[in-house]
Design a protein around this motif. Structure first.
Motif, mmCIF file in Angstrom:
data_model
loop_
_atom_site.group_PDB
_atom_site.id
_atom_site.type_symbol
_atom_site.label_atom_id
_atom_site.label_comp_id
_atom_site.label_asym_id
_atom_site.label_seq_id
_atom_site.Cartn_x
_atom_site.Cartn_y
_atom_site.Cartn_z
ATOM 1 N N GLU A 95 15.225 -13.923 24.396
ATOM 2 C CA GLU A 95 16.473 -15.402 24.142
ATOM 3 C C GLU A 95 15.918 -16.331 24.902
ATOM 4 O OE1 GLU A 95 20.276 -13.597 25.519
ATOM 5 O OE2 GLU A 95 21.003 -12.024 24.430
ATOM 6 N N ARG A 118 22.915 -18.660 23.392
ATOM 7 C CA ARG A 118 21.613 -17.843 23.388
ATOM 8 C C ARG A 118 21.241 -18.000 21.827
ATOM 9 N NH1 ARG A 118 25.248 -15.177 26.510
ATOM 10 N NH2 ARG A 118 24.807 -13.272 26.350
ATOM 11 N N HIS A 120 19.186 -14.724 19.628
ATOM 12 C CA HIS A 120 18.393 -13.473 20.405
ATOM 13 C C HIS A 120 17.314 -13.701 18.852
ATOM 14 C CE1 HIS A 120 18.824 -9.302 22.204
ATOM 15 N NE2 HIS A 120 18.821 -9.071 20.820
ATOM 16 N N TYR A 198 23.405 -6.276 21.780
ATOM 17 C CA TYR A 198 22.399 -5.084 23.190
ATOM 18 C C TYR A 198 21.891 -4.087 22.553
ATOM 19 C CZ TYR A 198 22.455 -10.153 25.500
ATOM 20 O OH TYR A 198 22.195 -10.821 25.974
ATOM 21 N N SER A 201 19.280 -3.389 19.969
ATOM 22 C CA SER A 201 17.895 -4.466 19.948
ATOM 23 C C SER A 201 17.133 -3.254 21.139
ATOM 24 C CB SER A 201 18.402 -6.156 20.779
ATOM 25 O OG SER A 201 18.399 -6.394 19.748
#
Length: 210
Positions: A95, A118, A120, A198, A201
């Protein structure tokens, strides 16, 4: 567990080299995007890479060609503050904490747009070389003002209120330039979008069961 719960500070010599290379790739990606080195930027991505941003979602070639058009209309500069990396085997999440800065004509004035976000990344080591597999933004907040003390720019508050708070000004400028921004990106105004990204991921990285 989520990828961000992985222990830090226990790097092997191989981890250190890998993380250095990953950081270099992430930073060079933004440098190439800002200064029109598109062949070099393309080389950082795998052939099957996908990119999602406010103005497009799709394969890497589509993103590269779109970047050329966008930079010609309103050049963007990405200021990177930190790059955090979580590595598991030949896969990694990175990130980049950054700000997108754009100066451009708008509504009879010249404006400065700053978008805090951010970026990613998912990266994979293939045949000994790290490549970007995917990249998506997580928008936090943005602002837009006249570049001049006596500027006349004043956006329509009612139009702004219809847009996502985490990147309303970015979307507003895009619309005024004839674009159709995607309002489904991950953003702090919708925590569930970050949770979904998230979780996906973490499963991809191999630290969470699907």
């Amino acid at each position: 567990m989520m990828f961000y719960e992985c222990p830090m500070g226990t790097n092997t010599p191989e981890d250190i080299v890998d993380k250095f290379n990953i950081r270099e790739i992430v930073e060079y990606d933004r440098y190439c995007r800002d200064y029109n080195h598109y062949d070099e930027m393309r080389s950082l991505y795998s052939d099957d890479a996908s990119v999602g941003v406010s103005w497009t979602k799709g394969g890497i070639n589509n993103y590269v060609e779109g970047s050329k058009v966008n930079n010609a209309k309103a050049p963007a500069k990405h200021k990177i503050f930190d790059v955090i990396i979580w590595k598991h085997g030949n896969r990694a999440i990175a990130e980049s904490i950054q700000s997108i800065q754009i100066r451009c004509p708008l509504e009879g004035d010249v404006v400065d747009l700053a978008t805090h976000m951010r970026k990613h990344y998912r990266l994979e080591k293939r045949e000994g070389t790290w490549k970007i597999i995917s990249a998506e933004p997580i928008y936090e907040k943005d602002t837009m003002f006249s570049a001049y003390a006596d500027g006349t720019f004043c956006p329509d508050r009612k139009e702004l209120e219809k847009l996502r708070p985490s990147y309303a000004n970015l979307m507003y400028r895009r619309i005024k330039y004839g674009g159709h921004p995607d309002d489904t990106c991950a953003g702090e105004d919708k925590p569930e979008t970050i949770e979904k990204l998230y979780r996906e991921s973490s499963i991809w990285l191999g630290v969470m069961e699907g």
